[in-house]
Write a protein that holds these residues in place. Structure first.
Motif, PDB file in Angstrom:
ATOM      1  N   ALA A  16       0.872  -1.141  -0.887  1.00 39.93           N
ATOM      2  CA  ALA A  16      -0.101  -0.140  -0.459  1.00 39.93           C
ATOM      3  C   ALA A  16       0.435   0.870  -0.005  1.00 39.93           C
ATOM      4  CB  ALA A  16      -0.866  -0.092   1.235  1.00 39.93           C
ATOM      5  N   SER A 119      -5.701  -5.017   7.509  1.00 43.73           N
ATOM      6  CA  SER A 119      -5.061  -4.949   6.193  1.00 43.73           C
ATOM      7  C   SER A 119      -5.597  -3.776   5.179  1.00 43.73           C
ATOM      8  CB  SER A 119      -4.687  -6.647   5.440  1.00 43.73           C
ATOM      9  OG  SER A 119      -3.680  -6.696   5.890  1.00 43.73           O
ATOM     10  N   VAL A 123      -5.081  -0.218   3.027  1.00 40.26           N
ATOM     11  CA  VAL A 123      -5.224   0.196   2.192  1.00 40.26           C
ATOM     12  C   VAL A 123      -6.650   1.249   1.835  1.00 40.26           C
ATOM     13  CG1 VAL A 123      -5.836  -0.648   0.334  1.00 40.26           C
ATOM     14  CG2 VAL A 123      -4.938  -2.039   1.606  1.00 40.26           C
ATOM     15  N   CYS A 127      -4.299   4.588   0.605  1.00 42.16           N
ATOM     16  CA  CYS A 127      -4.142   4.410  -0.532  1.00 42.16           C
ATOM     17  C   CYS A 127      -4.916   5.142  -1.206  1.00 42.16           C
ATOM     18  CB  CYS A 127      -4.850   2.960  -1.593  1.00 42.16           C
ATOM     19  SG  CYS A 127      -3.334   2.267  -1.861  1.00 42.16           S
ATOM     20  N   ALA A 333     -11.749   0.820   0.577  1.00 45.39           N
ATOM     21  CA  ALA A 333     -10.299   0.128   0.366  1.00 45.39           C
ATOM     22  C   ALA A 333     -10.354   0.333  -1.605  1.00 45.39           C
ATOM     23  CB  ALA A 333      -9.886  -0.865   0.686  1.00 45.39           C
ATOM     24  N   LEU A 337      -7.922   2.475  -4.139  1.00 49.17           N
ATOM     25  CA  LEU A 337      -7.220   2.088  -4.883  1.00 49.17           C
ATOM     26  C   LEU A 337      -8.082   2.565  -6.394  1.00 49.17           C
ATOM     27  CD1 LEU A 337      -6.857  -2.042  -4.335  1.00 49.17           C
ATOM     28  CD2 LEU A 337      -5.482   0.722  -3.691  1.00 49.17           C
TER      29      LEU A 337
END
Length: 426
Positions: A16, A119, A123, A127, A333, A337
């Motif tokens: 990330a 996790s 992210v 991100c 997330a 992204l």
């Protein structure tokens, strides 16, 4: 979180951060692209601190609106590196970004047991396209976000020590020098000390209250009406960091409901969210000058929202509730992204700031004549001379046509004043 799950979490952190750094490399890191209206003020303050050891605005008057931390940081970095302050936003902001994200990773490791939930939450923050987009701006936000998350990392967990509380309070106090709104974060060490039932609560509370009173008293004025419609729009922009904008008000209500449910799982996050929102509304009503909320101001809420939802999903015994909260994190997330994917930028059809700056440098302007303009920051940047927003007799008035220039140039309306020389741009 131990063994393989921890290794997996570390691997996600590395990936990330690599995505965030890769996005940073595609951004311009110095000069005009890094400056906004308040960026010009911070830059003027950095030069005045570095060269004259005073804190002044673009018009040469003492700066009384923006806190001095950002200008002082850039002035100090300029002295150490020998580079102009406007060449440093990329380097300073990527350092702040890395500190902030590593602190958030520490918070997740301390509060979330399941590595897959931690996790996804990491992210969603590391991100996030708006947070990544701040890593090349001469703004106070990246250092303030880093200091806030460092304080949260020191305070999160089951049994923070008194040393951690003191360090967190110091980080927050430094953060106030970057953003006055960070003053509301002083509630966090007070909350932790109160829960610890320690005798040090009284002096810590007194010190925090003293800082709050000094800063608040310096900004108090008469009562202003709250711009609730604009505020609601800003909270909608914060919601879009989690859910698609097409959902509209339903998305805002869904995120608000998730935060209310999740706050019980991590009380310190709930305390921060409630205290920060309350502080912003009070500041809007009484501070001079007042302000409207935007995503920059509200972005300090986003880590707490993500963290609270992650902890609640981790602790939920009801599979439906766990699934719904985890789904929110997955969507956040995914949106993060998607946001860092580069998109083509169309060529501007308006007159850009770069064009105006080049044009200004060709004008014949008397070196000792007082200047006024409706684009104070840009004119100051081009000419490096004090520029007022309020023309007076004898001024050279540089009037920028708002209908022809791009967004982010014209700051104020420009009244007609007798006995002035007018230079029209573009």
């Amino acid at each position: 979180m131990t063994g393989r799950p921890r290794v997996a979490f570390v691997a996600v952190i590395v990936i990330a951060l690599a995505i965030g750094i890769a996005s940073w490399t595609r951004l311009p890191h110095e000069g005009l692209p890094t400056l906004s209206f308040d960026g010009f003020r911070y830059l003027a303050g950095a030069y005045s601190i570095r060269d004259h050891h005073v804190y002044r605005d673009t018009d040469g008057s003492p700066q009384r609106v923006w806190p001095p931390g950002t200008s002082f940081l850039y002035a100090a970095a300029s002295v150490v590196t020998g580079r102009p302050p406007e060449n440093l936003p990329g380097a300073i902001d990527i350092c702040a970004y890395l500190v902030a994200m590593l602190a958030f990773a520490v918070v997740l490791a301390r509060t979330v047991r399941h590595s897959w939930i931690a996790s996804i939450a990491f992210v969603a923050l590391a991100c996030n396209s708006f947070i990544v987009s701040m890593t090349n701006k001469l703004w106070s936000d990246p250092p303030a976000l880093a200091l806030f998350l460092v304080a949260l990392a020191l305070l999160a967990g089951t049994k923070p020590s008194l040393r951690s509380v003191v360090l967190a309070a110091a980080a927050i106090a430094i953060g106030v020098a970057f953003r006055y709104a960070m003053i509301s974060a002083l509630i966090l060490p007070l909350f932790v000390v109160w829960r610890m039932r320690t005798r040090w609560f009284a002096p810590v509370a007194g010190s925090c209250a003293a800082v709050m009173l000094v800063v608040v008293a310096n900004r108090l004025s008469g009562l202003h009406p709250l711009p609730l419609r604009n505020d609601l729009r800003a909270f909608g922009m914060l919601t879009v960091q989690v859910l698609p904008s097409q959902i509209g008000l339903v998305g805002l209500l869904a995120v608000a409901a998730a935060v209310l449910i999740s706050a019980r799982a991590l009380p310190i996050a709930g305390v921060w969210i409630a205290a920060y929102i309350a502080f912003l509304f009070v500041a809007q009503a009484f501070a001079h000058p007042s302000f409207t909320l935007d995503l920059r101001i509200l972005i300090l809420l986003y880590p707490a929202i993500v963290l609270a939802i992650a902890v609640a999903a981790d602790k939920a015994s009801n599979p439906w509730l766990k699934g719904c909260l985890a789904a929110l994190l997955v969507i956040a997330a995914g949106r993060a992204l998607h946001g860092v994917v580069p998109h083509p930028i169309p060529s501007p059809t308006c007159v850009t700031r770069e064009q105006l700056t080049a044009d200004l440098k060709t004008k014949s302007i008397a070196p000792d004549a007082p200047l006024s303009s409706n684009a104070q920051g840009l004119v100051w940047y081009a000419l490096r001379r004090p520029v007022s927003a309020h023309p007076g007799p004898g001024d050279i008035v540089i009037a920028v046509d708002p209908a022809r220039v791009c967004e982010g140039v014209v700051e104020t309306a420009l009244p007609d004043v007798a006995r002035t020389r007018r230079i029209a741009l573009p």
